[in-house]
Write a protein that holds these residues in place. Structure first.
Motif, PDB file in Angstrom:
ATOM      1  N   TRP A 104      17.366 -12.115 -13.448  1.00  0.00           N
ATOM      2  CA  TRP A 104      15.477 -11.551 -12.561  1.00  0.00           C
ATOM      3  C   TRP A 104      15.401 -13.369 -11.180  1.00  0.00           C
ATOM      4  O   TRP A 104      14.070 -13.185 -10.479  1.00  0.00           O
ATOM      5  CB  TRP A 104      14.451 -10.932 -13.241  1.00  0.00           C
ATOM      6  CG  TRP A 104      15.988  -9.595 -13.423  1.00  0.00           C
ATOM      7  CD1 TRP A 104      15.539  -9.555 -14.158  1.00  0.00           C
ATOM      8  CD2 TRP A 104      15.390  -8.676 -12.423  1.00  0.00           C
ATOM      9  NE1 TRP A 104      15.328  -7.442 -14.448  1.00  0.00           N
ATOM     10  CE2 TRP A 104      16.072  -7.136 -12.928  1.00  0.00           C
ATOM     11  CE3 TRP A 104      15.423  -8.698 -10.541  1.00  0.00           C
ATOM     12  CZ2 TRP A 104      16.628  -6.041 -12.301  1.00  0.00           C
ATOM     13  CZ3 TRP A 104      16.323  -6.989 -10.270  1.00  0.00           C
ATOM     14  CH2 TRP A 104      16.596  -6.104 -11.220  1.00  0.00           C
ATOM     15  N   ALA A 105      15.328 -14.219 -12.193  1.00  0.00           N
ATOM     16  CA  ALA A 105      15.165 -14.973 -11.495  1.00  0.00           C
ATOM     17  C   ALA A 105      15.120 -15.733  -9.649  1.00  0.00           C
ATOM     18  O   ALA A 105      14.429 -15.797  -9.271  1.00  0.00           O
ATOM     19  CB  ALA A 105      15.011 -16.481 -12.449  1.00  0.00           C
ATOM     20  N   VAL A 106      16.796 -15.538  -9.724  1.00  0.00           N
ATOM     21  CA  VAL A 106      17.146 -15.305  -8.209  1.00  0.00           C
ATOM     22  C   VAL A 106      15.999 -14.676  -7.262  1.00  0.00           C
ATOM     23  O   VAL A 106      15.670 -14.634  -6.768  1.00  0.00           O
ATOM     24  CB  VAL A 106      18.306 -15.399  -8.495  1.00  0.00           C
ATOM     25  CG1 VAL A 106      18.827 -15.532  -6.583  1.00  0.00           C
ATOM     26  CG2 VAL A 106      18.769 -16.687  -8.820  1.00  0.00           C
ATOM     27  N   PRO A 107      16.331 -13.153  -8.407  1.00  0.00           N
ATOM     28  CA  PRO A 107      15.359 -11.757  -7.023  1.00  0.00           C
ATOM     29  C   PRO A 107      14.159 -12.348  -6.248  1.00  0.00           C
ATOM     30  O   PRO A 107      13.093 -11.903  -5.832  1.00  0.00           O
ATOM     31  CB  PRO A 107      15.971 -10.773  -7.314  1.00  0.00           C
ATOM     32  CG  PRO A 107      17.642 -11.575  -8.383  1.00  0.00           C
ATOM     33  CD  PRO A 107      17.231 -12.844  -8.976  1.00  0.00           C
ATOM     34  N   TRP A 108      13.460 -13.182  -7.999  1.00  0.00           N
ATOM     35  CA  TRP A 108      12.211 -13.081  -7.928  1.00  0.00           C
ATOM     36  C   TRP A 108      11.587 -13.992  -6.822  1.00  0.00           C
ATOM     37  O   TRP A 108      11.229 -14.508  -6.762  1.00  0.00           O
ATOM     38  CB  TRP A 108      11.784 -13.566  -8.853  1.00  0.00           C
ATOM     39  CG  TRP A 108      10.142 -14.641  -9.270  1.00  0.00           C
ATOM     40  CD1 TRP A 108      10.218 -16.374  -9.223  1.00  0.00           C
ATOM     41  CD2 TRP A 108       8.860 -13.967  -9.366  1.00  0.00           C
ATOM     42  NE1 TRP A 108       9.064 -16.164  -9.428  1.00  0.00           N
ATOM     43  CE2 TRP A 108       7.516 -15.139  -9.298  1.00  0.00           C
ATOM     44  CE3 TRP A 108       8.209 -12.030  -9.623  1.00  0.00           C
ATOM     45  CZ2 TRP A 108       6.220 -14.592  -9.819  1.00  0.00           C
ATOM     46  CZ3 TRP A 108       7.077 -12.137  -9.783  1.00  0.00           C
ATOM     47  CH2 TRP A 108       5.909 -13.187  -9.827  1.00  0.00           C
ATOM     48  N   LEU A 109      12.624 -15.125  -6.233  1.00  0.00           N
ATOM     49  CA  LEU A 109      11.963 -16.304  -5.795  1.00  0.00           C
ATOM     50  C   LEU A 109      13.033 -16.009  -4.262  1.00  0.00           C
ATOM     51  O   LEU A 109      11.563 -16.917  -3.753  1.00  0.00           O
ATOM     52  CB  LEU A 109      13.640 -17.936  -6.261  1.00  0.00           C
ATOM     53  CG  LEU A 109      13.401 -18.324  -7.810  1.00  0.00           C
ATOM     54  CD1 LEU A 109      13.757 -18.778  -8.072  1.00  0.00           C
ATOM     55  CD2 LEU A 109      11.371 -19.183  -7.579  1.00  0.00           C
ATOM     56  N   MET A 110      13.447 -15.250  -4.148  1.00  0.00           N
ATOM     57  CA  MET A 110      13.556 -14.294  -2.756  1.00  0.00           C
ATOM     58  C   MET A 110      12.409 -13.408  -2.689  1.00  0.00           C
ATOM     59  O   MET A 110      12.481 -13.705  -1.145  1.00  0.00           O
ATOM     60  CB  MET A 110      15.055 -13.487  -3.117  1.00  0.00           C
ATOM     61  CG  MET A 110      16.740 -14.876  -3.353  1.00  0.00           C
ATOM     62  SD  MET A 110      17.820 -13.654  -2.941  1.00  0.00           S
ATOM     63  CE  MET A 110      18.113 -13.456  -1.334  1.00  0.00           C
ATOM     64  N   ASN A 111      12.302 -12.271  -3.458  1.00  0.00           N
ATOM     65  CA  ASN A 111      11.386 -11.628  -2.623  1.00  0.00           C
ATOM     66  C   ASN A 111       9.448 -12.391  -2.840  1.00  0.00           C
ATOM     67  O   ASN A 111       9.222 -11.529  -2.332  1.00  0.00           O
ATOM     68  CB  ASN A 111      11.554 -10.113  -3.946  1.00  0.00           C
ATOM     69  CG  ASN A 111      12.875  -9.666  -4.008  1.00  0.00           C
ATOM     70  OD1 ASN A 111      13.017  -8.838  -2.612  1.00  0.00           O
ATOM     71  ND2 ASN A 111      14.297  -9.524  -3.749  1.00  0.00           N
ATOM     72  N   PHE A 112       9.286 -12.816  -3.839  1.00  0.00           N
ATOM     73  CA  PHE A 112       7.802 -13.484  -4.229  1.00  0.00           C
ATOM     74  C   PHE A 112       8.349 -14.098  -3.289  1.00  0.00           C
ATOM     75  O   PHE A 112       6.588 -14.453  -2.664  1.00  0.00           O
ATOM     76  CB  PHE A 112       8.046 -13.782  -6.008  1.00  0.00           C
ATOM     77  CG  PHE A 112       5.699 -13.961  -5.849  1.00  0.00           C
ATOM     78  CD1 PHE A 112       5.091 -13.309  -6.225  1.00  0.00           C
ATOM     79  CD2 PHE A 112       6.020 -15.215  -6.210  1.00  0.00           C
ATOM     80  CE1 PHE A 112       3.836 -13.738  -6.458  1.00  0.00           C
ATOM     81  CE2 PHE A 112       4.913 -15.681  -6.599  1.00  0.00           C
ATOM     82  CZ  PHE A 112       3.270 -14.856  -6.615  1.00  0.00           C
ATOM     83  N   SER A 113       8.618 -15.547  -3.212  1.00  0.00           N
ATOM     84  CA  SER A 113       8.405 -17.150  -2.816  1.00  0.00           C
ATOM     85  C   SER A 113       9.076 -17.034  -1.872  1.00  0.00           C
ATOM     86  O   SER A 113       9.003 -17.690  -0.779  1.00  0.00           O
ATOM     87  CB  SER A 113       8.980 -17.770  -3.652  1.00  0.00           C
ATOM     88  OG  SER A 113       7.883 -18.205  -4.614  1.00  0.00           O
ATOM     89  N   GLY A 114       9.572 -16.375  -1.224  1.00  0.00           N
ATOM     90  CA  GLY A 114      10.109 -15.672   0.451  1.00  0.00           C
ATOM     91  C   GLY A 114      11.268 -16.663   0.141  1.00  0.00           C
ATOM     92  O   GLY A 114      11.686 -17.476   1.463  1.00  0.00           O
ATOM     93  N   LEU A 115      12.667 -17.321  -0.702  1.00  0.00           N
ATOM     94  CA  LEU A 115      13.358 -18.126  -0.324  1.00  0.00           C
ATOM     95  C   LEU A 115      14.582 -17.436  -0.210  1.00  0.00           C
ATOM     96  O   LEU A 115      14.508 -16.258  -1.044  1.00  0.00           O
ATOM     97  CB  LEU A 115      13.207 -19.315  -1.858  1.00  0.00           C
ATOM     98  CG  LEU A 115      12.055 -19.545  -1.986  1.00  0.00           C
ATOM     99  CD1 LEU A 115      12.420 -20.397  -3.716  1.00  0.00           C
ATOM    100  CD2 LEU A 115      11.382 -21.177  -1.372  1.00  0.00           C
ATOM    101  N   PRO A 116      16.077 -18.950   0.226  1.00  0.00           N
ATOM    102  CA  PRO A 116      16.209 -18.077   0.677  1.00  0.00           C
ATOM    103  C   PRO A 116      17.170 -17.647  -0.566  1.00  0.00           C
ATOM    104  O   PRO A 116      17.161 -18.576  -1.593  1.00  0.00           O
ATOM    105  CB  PRO A 116      17.320 -19.232   1.471  1.00  0.00           C
ATOM    106  CG  PRO A 116      16.580 -20.665   2.108  1.00  0.00           C
ATOM    107  CD  PRO A 116      14.920 -19.677   1.599  1.00  0.00           C
ATOM    108  N   ARG A 117      18.592 -17.757  -0.960  1.00  0.00           N
ATOM    109  CA  ARG A 117      19.599 -17.677  -1.747  1.00  0.00           C
ATOM    110  C   ARG A 117      19.610 -18.912  -1.846  1.00  0.00           C
ATOM    111  O   ARG A 117      19.540 -19.034  -3.389  1.00  0.00           O
ATOM    112  CB  ARG A 117      20.838 -16.559  -1.709  1.00  0.00           C
ATOM    113  CG  ARG A 117      21.579 -16.078  -2.654  1.00  0.00           C
ATOM    114  CD  ARG A 117      22.275 -16.874  -3.583  1.00  0.00           C
ATOM    115  NE  ARG A 117      23.746 -17.302  -3.076  1.00  0.00           N
ATOM    116  CZ  ARG A 117      24.391 -16.509  -2.426  1.00  0.00           C
ATOM    117  NH1 ARG A 117      24.364 -15.622  -3.926  1.00  0.00           N
ATOM    118  NH2 ARG A 117      26.056 -16.273  -1.731  1.00  0.00           N
ATOM    119  N   ALA A 118      20.444 -20.176  -1.418  1.00  0.00           N
ATOM    120  CA  ALA A 118      20.541 -21.743  -1.677  1.00  0.00           C
ATOM    121  C   ALA A 118      19.528 -21.941  -2.647  1.00  0.00           C
ATOM    122  O   ALA A 118      19.553 -22.906  -3.629  1.00  0.00           O
ATOM    123  CB  ALA A 118      21.173 -22.208  -1.030  1.00  0.00           C
TER     124      ALA A 118
END
Length: 403
Positions: A230-244
């Motif tokens: 869930w770290a990567v989905p959290w960062l993409m959905n909450f923080s709006g970061l790209p996958r890289a």
């Protein structure tokens, strides 16, 4: 015979492999979602199939380790892990991938516990905390390479080729561990199965065991659920970061964890000599982990240092294994460690699956993806704080005379 070369390094390779396959789905999650068209809950259930089988086998695994030794048990199980990787590479449907993922979890279920058992046989009790941290550092290397380096390889190789390579690596490591020396176990090998089960029951009913269990299940297990999925989905959905960029955060978290394990491996002895107990390190580290999690959940402060700090302080959570083992005879080491590990993986499985289910439910109720992720992570943090306070209260009770 040099036990560092003949014992430590093969088992360290096994735990490196275990941690890599545990976290690989966090990086390939976008590919799995796109190819299979699964929801967040489905993705959580698929990934946590590893944790389900891993946790389910812990209690019989402890009996097997105490009875037949770490070399035989881990070698056989790693062959199952290699087969699971091959099946995952060939999987086309969600059930097929879930079965393969479950086989991987079963196959690597002994990698850490067998290491602890082998260290107990070949090294002194006073070195267990530092050795346990050293083997966890090997796992940290696995987590490190299953982050940004893996995200670089996925576009060129594809996730299926990665699992083919992992299957081959599992076979090689199984061969290495099969060549490690044996050392006859004291006591357990001559015990009847009934006596082994009775001793296991006594461990599960003891007050000292339940001092460590809630914290290990919710904090250590929660960290594993984040790192493993869930770290990567959290960062993409909450923080709006790209996958890289999200994978880079995962790399920093894994780097922090690795440095923390190395710090414990080389620093716990000097700290103890200066009067700072491993118990105090565990208490303080978990408290700092709660603070770092709070700042992440509220979106306060720079995210990269916070995710690094979260990985760094998580490393102290594994001191619980060595601290708990001190309360029991050495012949019970396999059962003690696997009983606590079962609770960790029950927590990790439950959190990894329910996190996705909660996100889906909250979004269905009208929340945005960002708010759904934040609310879910906030509930997890509240549970973790409660578990930490329970542990502190048990530590205070244990410190009083007559308790």
């Amino acid at each position: 015979m040099n036990p560092w070369l003949r014992v430590f390094l093969p088992f360290a390779a096994g735990y490196y492999f275990s941690y890599f396959v545990r976290n690989v789905n966090a990086v390939i999650a976008p590919e799995l979602t796109r190819e299979l068209g699964v929801s967040a809950a489905d993705l959580g259930l698929l990934t946590s199939a590893y944790l389900l089988t891993f946790g389910a086998v812990q209690l019989p695994l402890g009996i097997a380790l105490d009875r037949w030794g770490p070399r035989r048990v881990e070698t056989g199980l790693l062959l199952i892990a290699a087969a699971g990787c091959g099946l995952f590479a060939l999987g086309e449907t969600l059930p097929q991938l879930a079965v393969a993922r479950g086989l991987i979890g079963l196959g690597v279920s002994a990698c850490l516990m067998a290491s602890f058992k082998a260290f107990g046989q070949w090294f002194g009790v006073e070195r267990q905390a530092s050795l346990n941290a050293a083997i966890m550092a090997a796992g940290g290397f696995g987590a490190l390479t299953a982050s940004t380096p893996l995200s670089w390889a996925i576009p060129a190789l594809g996730w299926r080729a990665v699992f083919v390579a992992l299957g081959a690596a599992g076979l090689v490591i199984a061969l290495l561990i099969s060549r490690t020396p044996d050392k006859p176990a004291a006591g357990a090998a001559g015990e009847s199965l009934l006596r082994q089960l009775t001793a296991l029951r006594d461990i599960l009913r003891s007050r000292v065991f339940w001092r460590y269990t809630p914290q290990s299940a919710l904090i250590v297990g929660g960290f594993m659920a984040l790192q493993g999925l869930w770290a990567v989905p959290w960062l993409m959905n909450f923080s709006g970061l790209p996958r890289a960029a999200a994978a880079h955060h995962l790399l920093l978290m894994s780097l922090g964890m690795l440095l923390g394990f190395l710090g414990i491996a080389f620093g716990i002895g000097p700290l103890t000599a200066r009067g700072v107990s491993a118990e105090r390190v565990l208490q303080t580290g978990m408290g700092l982990g709660m603070l770092a999690t709070l700042l992440i959940v509220t979106g306060t402060g720079p995210s990269e240092p916070l995710w690094f700090a979260l990985g760094f302080v998580f490393s102290v959570g594994n001191l619980a294994y060595a601290l708990l083992q001190k309360h029991y005879a050495g012949s019970l080491a396999g059962r003690v460690n696997t009983a606590l590990n079962l609770m960790v993986f029950v927590g990790a499985f439950s959190i990894q699956w329910s996190f996705g289910a909660a996100v889906d439910a909250l979004q269905a109720g009208g929340l945005s993806p960002r708010d759904a992720y934040q609310a879910t992570f906030g509930v997890l943090l509240a549970l973790q704080v409660g578990a930490w306070l329970w542990y502190l209260g048990g530590s205070l009770r244990a410190a009083r005379p007559g308790t």
